[in-house]
Motif scaffolding. Sequence first.
Motif, mmCIF file in Angstrom:
data_model
loop_
_atom_site.group_PDB
_atom_site.id
_atom_site.type_symbol
_atom_site.label_atom_id
_atom_site.label_comp_id
_atom_site.label_asym_id
_atom_site.label_seq_id
_atom_site.Cartn_x
_atom_site.Cartn_y
_atom_site.Cartn_z
ATOM 1 N N GLY A 1 0.798 -1.225 0.000
ATOM 2 C CA GLY A 1 0.000 0.000 0.000
ATOM 3 C C GLY A 1 0.822 1.262 0.000
ATOM 4 N N ASP A 2 2.127 1.125 -0.013
ATOM 5 C CA ASP A 2 3.027 2.279 -0.011
ATOM 6 C C ASP A 2 4.066 2.094 -1.103
ATOM 7 N N GLY A 3 3.605 2.171 -2.353
ATOM 8 C CA GLY A 3 4.501 1.974 -3.484
ATOM 9 C C GLY A 3 4.560 0.529 -3.925
ATOM 10 N N VAL A 4 5.169 0.312 -5.084
ATOM 11 C CA VAL A 4 5.320 -1.022 -5.674
ATOM 12 C C VAL A 4 6.802 -1.280 -5.881
ATOM 13 N N HIS A 5 7.259 -2.444 -5.456
ATOM 14 C CA HIS A 5 8.682 -2.751 -5.509
ATOM 15 C C HIS A 5 8.900 -4.106 -6.182
ATOM 16 N N ALA A 6 9.907 -4.178 -7.052
ATOM 17 C CA ALA A 6 10.197 -5.397 -7.802
ATOM 18 C C ALA A 6 11.530 -5.983 -7.350
ATOM 19 N N PHE A 7 11.516 -7.282 -7.117
ATOM 20 C CA PHE A 7 12.698 -8.021 -6.700
ATOM 21 C C PHE A 7 13.014 -9.095 -7.750
ATOM 22 N N THR A 8 14.285 -9.436 -7.870
ATOM 23 C CA THR A 8 14.716 -10.481 -8.798
ATOM 24 C C THR A 8 15.483 -11.537 -8.033
ATOM 25 N N LEU A 9 15.153 -12.785 -8.301
ATOM 26 C CA LEU A 9 15.826 -13.890 -7.619
ATOM 27 C C LEU A 9 17.265 -14.011 -8.108
ATOM 28 N N ASP A 10 18.192 -13.998 -7.166
ATOM 29 C CA ASP A 10 19.607 -14.253 -7.463
ATOM 30 C C ASP A 10 19.893 -15.693 -7.057
ATOM 31 N N PRO A 11 20.010 -16.620 -8.030
ATOM 32 C CA PRO A 11 20.204 -18.033 -7.691
ATOM 33 C C PRO A 11 21.484 -18.296 -6.904
ATOM 34 N N SER A 12 22.505 -17.467 -7.111
ATOM 35 C CA SER A 12 23.765 -17.690 -6.407
ATOM 36 C C SER A 12 23.638 -17.395 -4.915
ATOM 37 N N LEU A 13 22.714 -16.503 -4.563
ATOM 38 C CA LEU A 13 22.478 -16.163 -3.162
ATOM 39 C C LEU A 13 21.285 -16.913 -2.586
ATOM 40 N N GLY A 14 20.389 -17.359 -3.478
ATOM 41 C CA GLY A 14 19.153 -17.969 -3.012
ATOM 42 C C GLY A 14 18.232 -16.949 -2.375
ATOM 43 N N GLU A 15 18.350 -15.687 -2.807
ATOM 44 C CA GLU A 15 17.551 -14.612 -2.231
ATOM 45 C C GLU A 15 17.015 -13.691 -3.324
ATOM 46 N N PHE A 16 15.926 -13.008 -2.996
ATOM 47 C CA PHE A 16 15.401 -11.986 -3.892
ATOM 48 C C PHE A 16 16.098 -10.662 -3.598
ATOM 49 N N VAL A 17 16.574 -10.013 -4.655
ATOM 50 C CA VAL A 17 17.296 -8.752 -4.537
ATOM 51 C C VAL A 17 16.414 -7.634 -5.098
ATOM 52 N N LEU A 18 16.309 -6.537 -4.353
ATOM 53 C CA LEU A 18 15.520 -5.398 -4.814
ATOM 54 C C LEU A 18 16.191 -4.793 -6.051
ATOM 55 N N THR A 19 15.513 -4.858 -7.177
ATOM 56 C CA THR A 19 16.085 -4.371 -8.436
ATOM 57 C C THR A 19 15.341 -3.166 -9.002
ATOM 58 N N GLN A 20 14.062 -3.006 -8.642
ATOM 59 C CA GLN A 20 13.284 -1.875 -9.156
ATOM 60 C C GLN A 20 12.413 -1.305 -8.036
ATOM 61 N N PRO A 21 13.002 -0.456 -7.191
ATOM 62 C CA PRO A 21 12.219 0.128 -6.089
ATOM 63 C C PRO A 21 11.258 1.193 -6.597
ATOM 64 N N SER A 22 10.139 1.314 -5.925
ATOM 65 C CA SER A 22 9.175 2.392 -6.182
ATOM 66 C C SER A 22 8.811 2.514 -7.663
ATOM 67 N N LEU A 23 8.308 1.427 -8.223
ATOM 68 C CA LEU A 23 7.886 1.427 -9.626
ATOM 69 C C LEU A 23 6.754 2.429 -9.835
ATOM 70 N N ARG A 24 6.832 3.186 -10.919
ATOM 71 C CA ARG A 24 5.757 4.105 -11.293
ATOM 72 C C ARG A 24 5.391 3.854 -12.748
ATOM 73 N N ILE A 25 4.109 3.690 -13.004
ATOM 74 C CA ILE A 25 3.645 3.460 -14.357
ATOM 75 C C ILE A 25 3.521 4.799 -15.083
ATOM 76 N N LYS A 26 3.814 4.814 -16.374
ATOM 77 C CA LYS A 26 3.692 6.039 -17.151
ATOM 78 C C LYS A 26 2.253 6.533 -17.145
ATOM 79 N N ASP A 27 2.077 7.857 -17.216
ATOM 80 C CA ASP A 27 0.729 8.416 -17.280
ATOM 81 C C ASP A 27 0.021 8.017 -18.565
#
Length: 273
Positions: free
Chosen positions: A91-117
């Motif tokens: 409810g406070d922005g949209v954030h995209a994470f990508t799985l890094d297989p070498s770490l076995g963790e999701f890494v924040l790759t696209q914080p605060s996504l905003r869609i074009k008007d």
Amino acid sequence: MVSESEDMALVLDRNLNSAKYAIAFDPLDGSSNIDANISVGSIFAVYRLQDAGGIRTVEEATEAILQKGSEIAAAGYAMYGSSTSLVISTGDGVHAFTLDPSLGEFVLTQPSLRIKDRGNIYSVNEGNSDEWNESTRLYVNSIKFPIDETRKPYSLRYIGTMVADIHRTLLYGGVFMYPTDRLHRRGKLRLLYEAFPMAFLIENAGGKATTGWERILDIVPTTVHQRAPVYMGSKLDVEDLLGFFQQTGEQPPSICDEGTLDEDDLSFEVKGI
């Protein structure tokens, strides 16, 4: 818990009555694309339970999850393709994470996504265009054949996996549509675990989501597998679309409309495990 793959709702905390949240999810969106090696995904929405201790029956548990989309606590999707992405909002922005297989963790790759008007892509199964309502046909024709010579025609991009089509819409803008048609007079997509979570993400990224007649997140569902027509994406694109609904004066779909209605459009069942 409500799942697209289950005809009935499931109660997982039957004895303790201590759960604070309920979840609705589509475990495998786009399953028909698997054999073609096209991206698929999972969609989820988390709802707060106001009085879990007061829930004594499975029917009461089901009633508790029938909330407006605007009351969602968190929503998101995972997309499985050339990489594994997790897109989420509380409810406070949209954030995209990508799985890094070498770490076995999701890494924040696209914080605060905003869609074009405004975008230049429309996403819809145009094979059903003969069955669309008039407002949708007029809008699609307007972006395919713009009267304003300064505006270029929109490009059609349709994958057939809602997760992938919405992901592209979030990144590049435009509009995603799944309108009513002759066989789906009340829409095809389910509110609790498809339309609601995606509308929640789109709005938190600055876009709009509507049925053509009302804001998707304002709908109060009456069944766990209730359907609705869906239009969502860039704010100005969706507003253009709504202009055609106002112009035609079309009435919203009714449960009495002719056409094919699944049993779960009319009633629902629940069970516990």
